[in-house]
Design an enzyme around this catalytic site. Structure first.
Site, mmCIF file in Angstrom:
data_model
loop_
_atom_site.group_PDB
_atom_site.id
_atom_site.type_symbol
_atom_site.label_atom_id
_atom_site.label_comp_id
_atom_site.label_asym_id
_atom_site.label_seq_id
_atom_site.Cartn_x
_atom_site.Cartn_y
_atom_site.Cartn_z
ATOM 1 N N PRO A 262 8.110 -39.840 33.599
ATOM 2 C CA PRO A 262 8.168 -38.473 34.126
ATOM 3 C C PRO A 262 9.560 -37.877 33.976
ATOM 4 O O PRO A 262 10.548 -38.514 34.341
ATOM 5 C CB PRO A 262 7.818 -38.651 35.612
ATOM 6 N N GLN B 176 3.659 -37.343 38.963
ATOM 7 C CA GLN B 176 4.788 -37.923 39.717
ATOM 8 C C GLN B 176 5.206 -36.985 40.845
ATOM 9 O O GLN B 176 5.401 -35.797 40.624
ATOM 10 C CB GLN B 176 5.972 -38.164 38.771
ATOM 11 N N GLY C 3 11.668 -34.029 34.423
ATOM 12 C CA GLY C 3 11.643 -32.621 34.786
ATOM 13 C C GLY C 3 12.125 -31.773 33.619
ATOM 14 O O GLY C 3 12.924 -32.221 32.798
ATOM 15 N N ARG D 136 15.053 -48.652 24.087
ATOM 16 C CA ARG D 136 15.422 -47.835 22.935
ATOM 17 C C ARG D 136 14.827 -48.351 21.627
ATOM 18 O O ARG D 136 15.129 -47.815 20.561
ATOM 19 C CB ARG D 136 16.962 -47.791 22.767
ATOM 20 N N HIS E 232 16.016 -45.405 37.212
ATOM 21 C CA HIS E 232 16.080 -43.981 36.888
ATOM 22 C C HIS E 232 16.947 -43.736 35.640
ATOM 23 O O HIS E 232 17.640 -42.726 35.530
ATOM 24 C CB HIS E 232 16.620 -43.184 38.083
ATOM 25 N N ARG F 200 26.245 -35.835 38.710
ATOM 26 C CA ARG F 200 26.199 -36.016 37.251
ATOM 27 C C ARG F 200 27.359 -35.207 36.675
ATOM 28 O O ARG F 200 27.310 -33.974 36.621
ATOM 29 C CB ARG F 200 24.859 -35.526 36.702
HETATM 30 C C1 FNR Z 1 14.287 -38.163 34.447
HETATM 31 N N1 FNR Z 1 13.672 -39.054 35.329
HETATM 32 C C2 FNR Z 1 12.792 -38.566 36.295
HETATM 33 N N2 FNR Z 1 12.103 -39.421 37.088
HETATM 34 C C3 FNR Z 1 11.201 -38.962 37.993
HETATM 35 O O1 FNR Z 1 10.562 -39.765 38.684
HETATM 36 N N3 FNR Z 1 11.014 -37.609 38.112
HETATM 37 C C4 FNR Z 1 11.669 -36.694 37.364
HETATM 38 O O2 FNR Z 1 11.469 -35.489 37.492
HETATM 39 C C5 FNR Z 1 12.617 -37.174 36.436
HETATM 40 N N4 FNR Z 1 13.332 -36.292 35.665
HETATM 41 C C6 FNR Z 1 14.108 -36.769 34.632
HETATM 42 C C7 FNR Z 1 14.688 -35.868 33.758
HETATM 43 C C8 FNR Z 1 15.425 -36.336 32.668
HETATM 44 C C9 FNR Z 1 16.024 -35.352 31.724
HETATM 45 C C10 FNR Z 1 15.600 -37.724 32.486
HETATM 46 C C11 FNR Z 1 16.371 -38.261 31.321
HETATM 47 C C12 FNR Z 1 15.044 -38.618 33.362
HETATM 48 C C13 FNR Z 1 13.809 -40.526 35.136
HETATM 49 C C14 FNR Z 1 12.770 -41.036 34.155
HETATM 50 O O3 FNR Z 1 11.479 -40.987 34.681
HETATM 51 C C15 FNR Z 1 13.020 -42.497 33.748
HETATM 52 O O4 FNR Z 1 13.092 -43.297 34.903
HETATM 53 C C16 FNR Z 1 14.288 -42.698 32.924
HETATM 54 O O5 FNR Z 1 14.493 -41.638 32.019
HETATM 55 C C17 FNR Z 1 14.147 -44.008 32.151
HETATM 56 O O6 FNR Z 1 15.288 -44.319 31.445
HETATM 57 P P1 FNR Z 1 15.480 -44.032 29.869
HETATM 58 O O7 FNR Z 1 14.211 -44.474 29.154
HETATM 59 O O8 FNR Z 1 15.741 -42.588 29.739
HETATM 60 O O9 FNR Z 1 16.647 -44.888 29.563
#
Ligand code: FNR
Length: 374
Positions: free
Chosen positions: A61, A111, A63, A287, A252, A148
């Site tokens: 998931p 989610q 955003g 990755r 995350h 961030r």
């Molecule tokens: C996320 N992630 C995230 N998780 C979630 O539960 N709700 C959300 O809205 C978001 N939004 C979100 C935005 C962006 C731009 C990123 C990169 C990540 C976290 C996401 O679900 C996931 O846990 C991580 O991105 C996994 O790590 P990798 O695969 O990006 O390394």
């Protein structure tokens, strides 16, 4: 894509140590090749919580995916449908729950973030139920959004505040900027229902997703329930005991706690705590196709991937997304051939280098204890 958008996607908490560690640890884990097994044909499909998927990985998931490329949500939904992989739609998606259900079909997951007022979050749950979602993922690792630094440096806010720096950034990316301008800047659509005073405040605490809330949600939601963002064995056990259907091990993508261990190091610990048959999803730092195999060997039943899909969309839209999914899937398949696995169920801990000898020793000990003693 503009720098500030790339940084929003790529960025992580603090000094981005956790995000780097997620990937670095994967590189340190080795797979053990096996020879002369019957691997001429290989099946990558699997069943998870009673649903069948054609590949062992899916889309985490995220955003505001439409920031990566205009219309990205629809492209993700199409890809999930045509490749038969799970897609988890974020609370903060740039398309509504209902639109995404229409586009992605009946295997799509939703989610949930729980931000005050809690009733607004429960309203999302009710909307998801009404339009036919069967799998709900409660994210619990964002009690407070982390700092961030890239976003602070770039002045990334929603809606965009456009000063000189941002204007210059957009101007250097005319294709992205013009298409985005034409389609309208991405917004968290679920919070923009007309006539309602709801909104999404990115910086608001989401700590209302506590144990009491989980208990309440388990009573309320009759479908499959998954809790995302878990890394502690103690938490995992408690969640399992509350009747949750699966745990989603994740840090995350390093976007929350900069001093977190690599997510892949948490996975075998959680697996040991919940036992061999309790369903586990994993993400953070995947990755490559071989990373997917490593996560499966370390105890995941299904692996999710985040950022790489947004990079693929940003690079080449739907074509980029499809070619990345194909690349992951071919890499998994080829790696399976190398380690002697014809099916996903054949990917076990003994696929990991260093575990093989232990497994052989255990077998020997089981079969011939006398010989071992000698
Ligand atoms: C996320 N992630 C995230 N998780 C979630 O539960 N709700 C959300 O809205 C978001 N939004 C979100 C935005 C962006 C731009 C990123 C990169 C990540 C976290 C996401 O679900 C996931 O846990 C991580 O991105 C996994 O790590 P990798 O695969 O990006 O390394």
């Amino acid at each position: 894509m503009p720098r500030l958008v790339f940084d929003f996607i790529e960025g992580a908490a603090g000094r981005e140590v956790a995000a780097a560690r997620n990937q670095a640890r994967f590189d340190e884990i080795c797979l053990q090749a096996r020879v002369m097994e019957d691997v001429a044909t290989r099946a990558l499909s699997l069943e998870f919580l009673g649903e069948s998927y054609r590949l062992p990985f899916g889309i985490a998931p995220m955003g505001l995916c439409n920031l990566s490329w205009p219309g990205a949500d629809a492209l993700l939904a199409n890809a999930a449908r045509s490749f038969g992989i799970p897609l988890c739609v974020s609370s903060a998606a740039s398309s509504s729950i209902e639109e995404m259900r229409d586009l992605a079909g009946d295997k799509v997951w939703f989610q949930l973030y729980v931000a005050p007022p809690v009733e607004q979050s429960l309203d999302l749950v009710e909307r998801a139920r009404r339009c036919g979602y069967e799998t709900l993922v409660l994210t619990v690792d964002v009690p407070q959004v982390s700092r961030r630094v890239r976003d602070l440096r770039n002045g990334f806010t929603l809606p965009f505040s456009i000063g000189g720096k941002q204007f210059f950034d957009f101007a250097l990316h005319p294709r992205w900027s013009l298409t985005t301008l034409l389609r309208g800047a991405p917004r968290p659509r679920n919070f923009l229902q007309s006539g309602k005073a709801n909104r999404f405040d990115r910086s608001a605490s989401r700590a209302a997703a506590d144990w009491d809330f989980l208990d309440r949600l388990r009573d309320l939601w009759k479908g499959r329930l998954i809790v995302k963002g878990v890394g502690s064995s103690a938490d995992a056990l408690k969640i399992k005991q509350l009747g949750v259907d699966a745990i989603y091990v994740s840090n995350h993508g390093g976007r929350q706690l900069d001093s977190a261990p690599a997510a892949i190091d948490l996975l075998p610990k959680v697996r040991a705590a919940v036992g061999p048959s309790y369903p586990l999803v994993f993400d953070s730092g995947v990755r490559a196709g071989e990373d997917i195999v490593k996560a499966l060997a370390l105890g995941a039943d299904l692996v999710m991937i985040g950022r790489p899909f947004l990079y693929a969309l940003g690079a080449e839209g739907g074509r980029g997304l499809a070619s990345l999914i194909r690349a992951f899937s071919e890499d998994v398949s080829v790696a399976m051939a190398q380690i002697g696995a014809a099916t996903i169920a054949d990917i076990r801990p003994d696929a990991l280098f260093g575990e093989e000898e232990t497994a052989e020793d255990d077998r020997a000990a089981f079969m011939a204890p006398a010989r071992k003693r000698a």
